[in-house]
Every structure is written in C-alpha cells, then in structure tokens.
Design an enzyme around this catalytic site. Sequence first.
Site, short mmCIF file in Angstrom:
data_model
loop_
_atom_site.label_atom_id
_atom_site.label_comp_id
_atom_site.label_asym_id
_atom_site.label_seq_id
_atom_site.Cartn_x
_atom_site.Cartn_y
_atom_site.Cartn_z
N GLU A 90 -34.56 -42.24 -13.76
CA GLU A 90 -35.27 -43.23 -12.95
C GLU A 90 -34.29 -44.27 -12.42
O GLU A 90 -33.27 -44.57 -13.04
CB GLU A 90 -36.36 -43.92 -13.76
CG GLU A 90 -35.84 -44.77 -14.91
CD GLU A 90 -36.93 -45.58 -15.57
OE1 GLU A 90 -37.73 -46.22 -14.85
OE2 GLU A 90 -37.00 -45.59 -16.81
N TRP A 91 -34.58 -44.80 -11.25
CA TRP A 91 -33.77 -45.85 -10.66
C TRP A 91 -34.22 -47.20 -11.23
O TRP A 91 -35.42 -47.52 -11.21
CB TRP A 91 -33.91 -45.85 -9.15
CG TRP A 91 -33.24 -47.03 -8.49
CD1 TRP A 91 -33.83 -48.18 -8.05
CD2 TRP A 91 -31.83 -47.17 -8.21
NE1 TRP A 91 -32.88 -49.03 -7.51
CE2 TRP A 91 -31.65 -48.43 -7.61
CE3 TRP A 91 -30.73 -46.34 -8.44
CZ2 TRP A 91 -30.40 -48.89 -7.20
CZ3 TRP A 91 -29.48 -46.79 -8.04
CH2 TRP A 91 -29.32 -48.05 -7.43
N ILE A 92 -33.29 -47.97 -11.75
CA ILE A 92 -33.57 -49.32 -12.24
C ILE A 92 -33.07 -50.30 -11.19
O ILE A 92 -31.86 -50.37 -10.95
CB ILE A 92 -32.90 -49.59 -13.59
CG1 ILE A 92 -33.26 -48.49 -14.61
CG2 ILE A 92 -33.27 -50.96 -14.11
CD1 ILE A 92 -34.73 -48.34 -14.87
N ASP B 187 -20.86 -47.63 -27.00
CA ASP B 187 -19.96 -47.94 -25.88
C ASP B 187 -20.45 -49.22 -25.22
O ASP B 187 -20.65 -49.28 -24.00
CB ASP B 187 -19.94 -46.77 -24.89
CG ASP B 187 -18.78 -46.86 -23.90
OD1 ASP B 187 -17.92 -47.76 -24.05
OD2 ASP B 187 -18.75 -46.04 -22.96
#
Length: 298
Positions: free
Chosen positions: A99-101, A205
């Site tokens: 999904e695009w945030i 990370d």
Amino acid sequence: MLPLALKSTVESALRTYGDPGPLQPPHPVSGGDIGQSFRLETPAGRYFLKFRTEAPAGIFTAERDGLERLARNSRSIQIPEVIAHEGPEKTGTGWILMEWIEPSSIQPHGMAETLGRGLAELHQHTSSVYGLERNNFIGLLPQPNRQRKKWADFYRDCRLLPQMEIAGKRNRLPPDRNRLLNRLLDRLDNWLDDSTISPSLLHGDLWGGNWMVGPGGAPYLIDPAVYYGHREVDLAFTELFGGFPNRFYDAYREAFPLKTDYQDRKPLYQLYYLLVHLNHFGESYGASVDRILKQYAG
C-alpha cells in the site's frame, strides 16, 4: 523505468487484490539502496513498488515476512500492508508491492510519544531464543539468524563475525582492525551478561530513514531486518545517525526503562551497523569502526 513484463505482473497482482487497474505511468520515488522504487496509480488507488533486477535470492520474501511479523505484533505503530511480492527464488528480478503511505511533513504533538511507546510495546514481544526461524538481509547483505540460547554467542556468530568475513573479502580489514576485532570477539562475554538480557522482537534496521509520518500523523515503520535480540540494539542504532525526536526516547523509557549501563554497551551495538556500512559503502566508515574497536579491545 518499469520493465513491461514487471508491469504486466503487477497489474495481474492488483487484479487479484481487487483493483482492476489499469496502471497509469509510474512515478519514481526515493526508496533506499535496495532497488528502484515507484508510486503506482490506478483509478482505484495508489501503491508502492520496489524492485531490483539483480536481487539476492529471497530478499523480498524476507522483507514481506518482516513487515508481516511487525504488523502482527504492533498496536501503536503502523506497518504498510504487503499486497504481493516475488522472492526471487534465485538471483534475478525481485519485487515487492504494498500500500502507498502518503507521507506527511507535519509531526503532530504526540507522534514521537506514539513512536517511542510503540517501539517499547514491540520490544515486549519475546522469544525463548535469539535469532529467527529464517535468515534475512541487512540492506543487500545477508543477515544470518541461526537461533542461539546465549546472546553473546548470537551477537558474535551471527552479527559481528559475518560482517568481519565480508570485510575481509572486500579488502576492508587491515591488520590492526582484524586484530582488534578478533580480540573483541574473544571478550564479548565481558560486556554482554545474559542474566540481564532477554530476546525481544527487533525492527533490526531502525535508522531515521526507516520510519515515517503517514496520514493523520501516524508513525509507520518500513524496511525491517527483524529478529529476536537485545532491545538495546534497536535503540543504539537510532542514536547512531540521528533522525528521532527527543520525546521518542523519553516515551520509550517511560514505557520500558533501560538499564543504567546501556551507555556502556551502546557503541558495541553500533559497531554492527558501522561494519554493515563499511561493507556497503567503503572506508569512509573505517575510522568509526576503529574508534569503537579501540574503546573495547584496544
């Protein structure tokens, strides 16, 4: 540029997801050093795609697994939903679609507190052993996760030693650095007391580029290298290059206090990430590696 074959594959994955498409021309976006990244759009929605033509086998499967593990164990911090991916099964083209945030430049009051408390919540998910059921990656480098009962053994055998071996192969291990690293490996038990450490779920990370503020001011974590380890490792990396608000640290400590001698171990844990950067980017990180080695083994 998005290869035509990959475009077709992604469109097929989106149809399975419930978006009939079609894809509009992709928009390149920044996405780290792993591969090329794009914002994809259809009449129904927006998506994020990352791909690499010479990807190490399994790198995007590992990323999917890490994101999904974080999502299962995170209540306060948001994790992007993975829609589809391709491992790859062997070295070659691999990709991950999620999904695009929509990023927000506004950091509302309370965001840093949510981030700090959310990380503390994540770290309270524990295991009986250090490591993970599978190996994964730190950047493009392999990150072995062979499970161990003892933290000092895990940190030696699965973190410092593999990076030391890579450095040797890349001619980034001059004699003094090699000597001090070996001396440090022999003495890890002096600083890592298993009686005070338990295996926490780590992002793995956690630098400033791997969290973002999304819609409504919600903090998101991305690009993990998850495993179960000493929670101080995540905190130490957040302090190495900066990028985290002060309130983040206050909120973390309020939710999950740190040992008073955390500062004694912090450089030791930052050493792992400096070795990773040495192996990724070269000798510009060598002086920082040597400084820490002299502090503990000089």
